[in-house]
Design a protein around this motif. Structure first.
Motif, short mmCIF file in Angstrom:
data_model
loop_
_atom_site.label_atom_id
_atom_site.label_comp_id
_atom_site.label_asym_id
_atom_site.label_seq_id
_atom_site.Cartn_x
_atom_site.Cartn_y
_atom_site.Cartn_z
N VAL A 151 0.88 -1.17 0.00
CA VAL A 151 0.00 0.00 0.00
C VAL A 151 0.92 1.22 0.00
CG1 VAL A 151 -1.85 1.24 1.17
CG2 VAL A 151 -1.74 -1.26 1.30
N MET A 152 0.69 2.15 -0.92
CA MET A 152 1.62 3.27 -1.08
C MET A 152 0.89 4.62 -1.06
SD MET A 152 4.76 1.97 -1.61
CE MET A 152 5.71 3.11 -2.63
N LEU A 153 1.59 5.61 -0.58
CA LEU A 153 1.15 7.00 -0.77
C LEU A 153 1.40 7.36 -2.22
CD1 LEU A 153 0.11 9.38 1.04
CD2 LEU A 153 2.49 10.15 1.15
N GLU A 154 0.42 8.00 -2.87
CA GLU A 154 0.59 8.35 -4.28
C GLU A 154 1.86 9.14 -4.51
OE1 GLU A 154 -2.98 10.41 -5.17
OE2 GLU A 154 -4.21 8.60 -5.33
N ARG A 155 2.52 8.87 -5.61
CA ARG A 155 3.83 9.47 -5.85
C ARG A 155 3.79 10.99 -5.86
NH1 ARG A 155 7.48 11.45 -9.41
NH2 ARG A 155 9.65 10.78 -9.04
N GLN A 156 2.72 11.58 -6.41
CA GLN A 156 2.68 13.04 -6.47
C GLN A 156 2.61 13.69 -5.08
OE1 GLN A 156 0.41 11.03 -7.88
NE2 GLN A 156 -1.69 11.82 -7.70
N GLU A 157 2.20 12.91 -4.08
CA GLU A 157 2.15 13.45 -2.72
C GLU A 157 3.54 13.51 -2.09
OE1 GLU A 157 -0.83 14.50 -1.51
OE2 GLU A 157 -1.51 13.98 -3.52
N SER A 158 4.42 12.59 -2.48
CA SER A 158 5.77 12.55 -1.94
C SER A 158 6.69 11.82 -2.90
CB SER A 158 5.78 11.87 -0.56
OG SER A 158 7.11 11.74 -0.08
N PRO A 159 7.08 12.47 -4.00
CA PRO A 159 7.95 11.79 -4.97
C PRO A 159 9.23 11.21 -4.35
CG PRO A 159 7.10 13.84 -5.89
CD PRO A 159 6.71 13.82 -4.44
#
Length: 313
Positions: A194-202
């Motif tokens: 499960v990941m935080l979307e990349r645009q939130e924290s590249p």
């Protein structure tokens, strides 16, 4: 009319004596007389009745005295406020932050700072990591409390490290590896992530991907979301596991486990950062206050140990 004429008029009105007023003003008596005459000419009214033995205010002079004193007082207050603003004692400070890393520090810092500088207005802005980087670059915030991820890609920043936090593996307590004290990343090759979307924290997203790649696999991402709290909720639902900094234990659920990463030293700094060229003088004041606070015997960055605390649950 200028402020000097007001000062001369008030002094003569208070002393009712041109000579005494001149002494107080440290000027020659004829200069005072000339300025009062010029003022009366500009206003078109007589302010004083003069004879050889006395000076007294006219009715117009009596009315004007009160207003002149008010104007002069406001003028001096304005000068003082400008001087205070020059030194950062009056002003505005825009702070951007990730709330979890400084959840314990910031309330103490702000309370202490506002007691010392009550005329500085602090405005808080909560952003995700990528937004904080953009706001710093665009000079839309004065000071950021954030993670060091990605900061070094921005030139001209001052960065003050507050503490260091390791990344850890987060999973539900029912996971077969949940009671382990540490796990090697290679053991996660078959796990759903499960990941935080990349645009939130590249930088954070790329770090986890690189971590997995260094152990010979690409993670199977089954869910992505825009909020950290949602990532933890999905993990708590047993849908997958995640890798994030340990300070997120502040959002912890009793059924989540935060487990050390074995053999790797993946750490991130919690930092305060600001532009070197930012001319807002309040920044140096709050940084100074922060340094004082950090030197005191308080642990504002104590996070639970995943190995001992989770095993005791």
């Amino acid at each position: 009319m200028d402020i000097r004429q007001l000062r001369y008029f008030i002094s003569v009105a208070e002393h009712l004596n041109f000579t005494e007023a001149a002494k107080q003003l440290f000027v020659a008596q004829p200069a005072v007389s000339q300025q009062i005459a010029n003022l009366e000419k500009q206003m078109g009214v007589q302010l004083f009745i003069r004879d050889k033995h006395s000076v007294r205010l006219t009715n117009a002079g009596t009315v004007f005295l009160k207003d002149a004193q008010d104007i002069f007082s406001r003028f001096e207050e304005s000068i003082e406020r400008a001087r205070q603003a020059e030194h950062g004692l009056i002003g505005k400070l825009n702070i951007g932050l990730l709330s979890a890393p400084v959840r314990k520090l910031l309330p103490h810092l702000v309370r202490q700072f506002r007691q010392k500088y009550p005329n500085i207005h602090i405005h808080f802005n909560f952003y995700h990591l990528a937004e904080l980087l953009e706001k710093l670059k665009a000079d839309e915030i004065d000071l950021a409390f954030t993670l060091s991820l990605g900061l070094h890609s921005i030139g001209g920043l001052e960065i003050r490290s507050l503490c260091t936090q390791p990344h850890c593996i987060i999973m539900h307590q029912d996971h077969p590896m949940a009671n382990r004290k540490s796990i090697n990343v290679a053991e996660l090759a078959q796990e759903p992530f499960v990941m935080l979307e990349r645009q939130e924290s590249p930088p954070g997203f790329d770090l986890v991907m690189a971590m997995c790649a260094n152990h010979g696999f690409s993670p199977s991402i089954v869910s992505q979301t825009s909020r950290v709290e949602t990532v933890l909720m999905i993990v708590d639902s047993g849908i997958g596991i995640t890798i994030m900094p340990r300070h997120l234990q502040l959002y912890n659920s009793p059924t989540l486990r935060f487990i050390n990463i074995e053999g790797d030293d993946h750490k991130v700094d919690v930092v305060a950062s600001w532009k070197k060229m930012n001319t807002n003088p309040t920044i140096s004041l709050i940084i100074e206050e922060m340094e004082t606070l950090l030197s005191q015997p308080h642990d504002f960055f104590s996070f639970m140990s995943s190995s001992s605390d989770t095993d005791e649950r």
